[in-house]
Write a protein that holds these residues in place. Structure first.
Motif, mmCIF file in Angstrom:
data_model
loop_
_atom_site.group_PDB
_atom_site.id
_atom_site.type_symbol
_atom_site.label_atom_id
_atom_site.label_comp_id
_atom_site.label_asym_id
_atom_site.label_seq_id
_atom_site.Cartn_x
_atom_site.Cartn_y
_atom_site.Cartn_z
ATOM 1 N N GLN A 168 0.842 -1.190 0.000
ATOM 2 C CA GLN A 168 0.000 0.000 0.000
ATOM 3 C C GLN A 168 0.878 1.241 0.000
ATOM 4 O O GLN A 168 1.516 1.567 1.006
ATOM 5 C CB GLN A 168 -0.956 0.028 1.192
ATOM 6 C CG GLN A 168 -1.948 1.186 1.125
ATOM 7 C CD GLN A 168 -2.966 1.163 2.244
ATOM 8 O OE1 GLN A 168 -2.750 0.544 3.283
ATOM 9 N NE2 GLN A 168 -4.094 1.814 2.031
ATOM 10 N N GLY B 174 -1.673 7.071 0.099
ATOM 11 C CA GLY B 174 -2.736 7.685 -0.686
ATOM 12 C C GLY B 174 -3.431 6.744 -1.659
ATOM 13 O O GLY B 174 -4.320 7.166 -2.396
ATOM 14 N N GLN B 175 -3.023 5.472 -1.659
ATOM 15 C CA GLN B 175 -3.629 4.505 -2.570
ATOM 16 C C GLN B 175 -4.202 3.329 -1.792
ATOM 17 O O GLN B 175 -3.936 3.153 -0.603
ATOM 18 C CB GLN B 175 -2.582 3.991 -3.565
ATOM 19 C CG GLN B 175 -2.008 5.071 -4.461
ATOM 20 C CD GLN B 175 -1.017 4.498 -5.469
ATOM 21 O OE1 GLN B 175 -0.987 3.308 -5.726
ATOM 22 N NE2 GLN B 175 -0.205 5.369 -6.044
ATOM 23 N N GLY B 176 -5.002 2.526 -2.473
ATOM 24 C CA GLY B 176 -5.495 1.297 -1.874
ATOM 25 C C GLY B 176 -4.447 0.205 -1.943
ATOM 26 O O GLY B 176 -3.483 0.299 -2.709
ATOM 27 N N GLN C 210 -6.004 -0.346 -10.731
ATOM 28 C CA GLN C 210 -7.023 -0.506 -9.723
ATOM 29 C C GLN C 210 -8.384 -0.493 -10.381
ATOM 30 O O GLN C 210 -8.699 0.373 -11.190
ATOM 31 C CB GLN C 210 -6.866 0.572 -8.659
ATOM 32 C CG GLN C 210 -5.556 0.389 -7.901
ATOM 33 C CD GLN C 210 -5.428 1.329 -6.725
ATOM 34 O OE1 GLN C 210 -5.510 2.519 -6.887
ATOM 35 N NE2 GLN C 210 -5.215 0.780 -5.545
ATOM 36 N N GLN D 255 -10.082 1.638 7.144
ATOM 37 C CA GLN D 255 -8.690 1.682 7.586
ATOM 38 C C GLN D 255 -8.463 2.944 8.397
ATOM 39 O O GLN D 255 -8.697 4.044 7.929
ATOM 40 C CB GLN D 255 -7.728 1.657 6.401
ATOM 41 C CG GLN D 255 -6.258 1.582 6.811
ATOM 42 C CD GLN D 255 -5.357 1.449 5.594
ATOM 43 O OE1 GLN D 255 -5.547 2.105 4.582
ATOM 44 N NE2 GLN D 255 -4.354 0.579 5.699
ATOM 45 N N PHE E 96 -12.482 1.781 1.798
ATOM 46 C CA PHE E 96 -12.092 1.229 0.505
ATOM 47 C C PHE E 96 -13.129 0.209 0.036
ATOM 48 O O PHE E 96 -13.599 -0.615 0.828
ATOM 49 C CB PHE E 96 -10.746 0.513 0.601
ATOM 50 C CG PHE E 96 -9.587 1.400 0.927
ATOM 51 C CD1 PHE E 96 -9.206 1.627 2.249
ATOM 52 C CD2 PHE E 96 -8.857 2.013 -0.085
ATOM 53 C CE1 PHE E 96 -8.133 2.452 2.545
ATOM 54 C CE2 PHE E 96 -7.778 2.830 0.209
ATOM 55 C CZ PHE E 96 -7.423 3.046 1.519
ATOM 56 N N PHE F 112 -8.477 -3.348 -4.914
ATOM 57 C CA PHE F 112 -8.944 -2.232 -4.098
ATOM 58 C C PHE F 112 -8.985 -0.937 -4.893
ATOM 59 O O PHE F 112 -8.168 -0.704 -5.781
ATOM 60 C CB PHE F 112 -8.013 -2.025 -2.890
ATOM 61 C CG PHE F 112 -8.216 -3.024 -1.785
ATOM 62 C CD1 PHE F 112 -7.659 -4.294 -1.873
ATOM 63 C CD2 PHE F 112 -8.935 -2.688 -0.652
ATOM 64 C CE1 PHE F 112 -7.829 -5.214 -0.849
ATOM 65 C CE2 PHE F 112 -9.105 -3.606 0.379
ATOM 66 C CZ PHE F 112 -8.553 -4.870 0.271
ATOM 67 N N GLY F 113 -9.937 -0.074 -4.512
ATOM 68 C CA GLY F 113 -9.958 1.279 -5.028
ATOM 69 C C GLY F 113 -9.022 2.172 -4.231
ATOM 70 O O GLY F 113 -8.298 1.702 -3.339
ATOM 71 N N GLN F 114 -9.063 3.456 -4.529
ATOM 72 C CA GLN F 114 -8.140 4.402 -3.893
ATOM 73 C C GLN F 114 -8.646 4.916 -2.559
ATOM 74 O O GLN F 114 -7.902 5.532 -1.811
ATOM 75 C CB GLN F 114 -7.876 5.577 -4.836
ATOM 76 C CG GLN F 114 -7.300 5.147 -6.161
ATOM 77 C CD GLN F 114 -6.077 5.946 -6.545
ATOM 78 O OE1 GLN F 114 -5.678 6.859 -5.851
ATOM 79 N NE2 GLN F 114 -5.491 5.614 -7.662
ATOM 80 N N GLY F 115 -9.925 4.704 -2.273
ATOM 81 C CA GLY F 115 -10.446 5.039 -0.955
ATOM 82 C C GLY F 115 -11.104 6.399 -0.856
ATOM 83 O O GLY F 115 -10.823 7.309 -1.634
#
Lengths: 113, 113
Positions: free
Chosen positions: A37, A40-42, B2, B37, B88, B103-106
């Protein structure tokens, strides 16, 4: 029930050095995952084990990253040599079986200088 | 790359208000999962919704899934300061039976007391 354990929690190294991370999954969990990780990203999956066999390592940079899960329990992830862009949190997760919800450890925060 | 993209990237609300986060994805899926998270507890699984389900509830959480639009939303009702975290979405692609999640970026949620 104990959660997923990881060590160390923090690591600072210089580029071109090597580093290793350790993960102990939840007891009885057959599937183990390593994620990277970046801030700033998943999380991005690096490698997935089912017992001691590799299910998916398509996104593992195999020229510098390696991982093993001997005896189908604990796992280690190694980086050799490290690059600046490897600075990230490395998360270990486990699940009872494939496609079950994943339980994550606290992660190892790596800084490469 | 992603698969999931969360919207908005950041959300700030007052305690007691509802928070809605959206996730869009690109390929057909087996299921979609939401994770939270924060620095204190790491990455925690919240809820899983399968491709043949349209809505699911868990406590103050409500998740919807629209496979025709390839999108999902997470609603947190009566938010609390403790809900402050990054959220996320993660998808298990239809062609993958091994539990691999993308996963996405959140969405970064801030709940002000």
């Amino acid at each position: 029930e104990a959660g997923v354990a990881q060590s160390p929690r923090y690591k600072i190294i210089e580029k071109r050095q090597s580093v290793a991370f350790w993960c102990n999954p939840i007891s009885g969990h057959a599937t183990l995952y390593w994620y990277q990780q970046i801030l700033g990203q998943g999380p991005k999956l690096l490698i997935q084990f089912q017992n001691n066999g590799v299910v998916d390592d398509s996104q593992l940079p195999k020229d510098r990253f390696s991982a093993e899960r001997l005896k189908g329990v604990d796992s280690t992830l190694k980086i050799q040599p490290a690059k600046l862009e490897d600075s990230a949190v490395y998360l270990c997760a486990s699940s009872l079986d494939m496609a079950d919800p994943q339980y994550f450890g606290p992660g190892t925060r790596l800084l490469v200088l | 790359s992603q698969q999931g993209e969360e919207d908005p990237q950041a959300l700030s609300i007052q305690e007691g208000e509802n928070a809605t986060m959206n996730c869009s994805y690109k390929t057909s899926i087996n299921n979609l999962q939401w994770y939270r998270q924060n620095s204190g507890r790491g990455l925690v699984h919240l809820i899983l919704i399968r491709s043949n389900e349209r809505e699911k509830h868990s406590g103050r959480l409500r998740v919807t899934l629209d496979t025709s639009k390839k999108s999902s939303s997470l609603l947190i009702t009566a938010s609390r300061a403790a809900d402050t975290a990054s959220y996320f979405c993660a998808t298990e692609a239809f062609y993958n039976q091994g539990g691999k999640l993308i996963f996405g970026q959140g969405t970064e949620l801030s709940v002000k007391p």
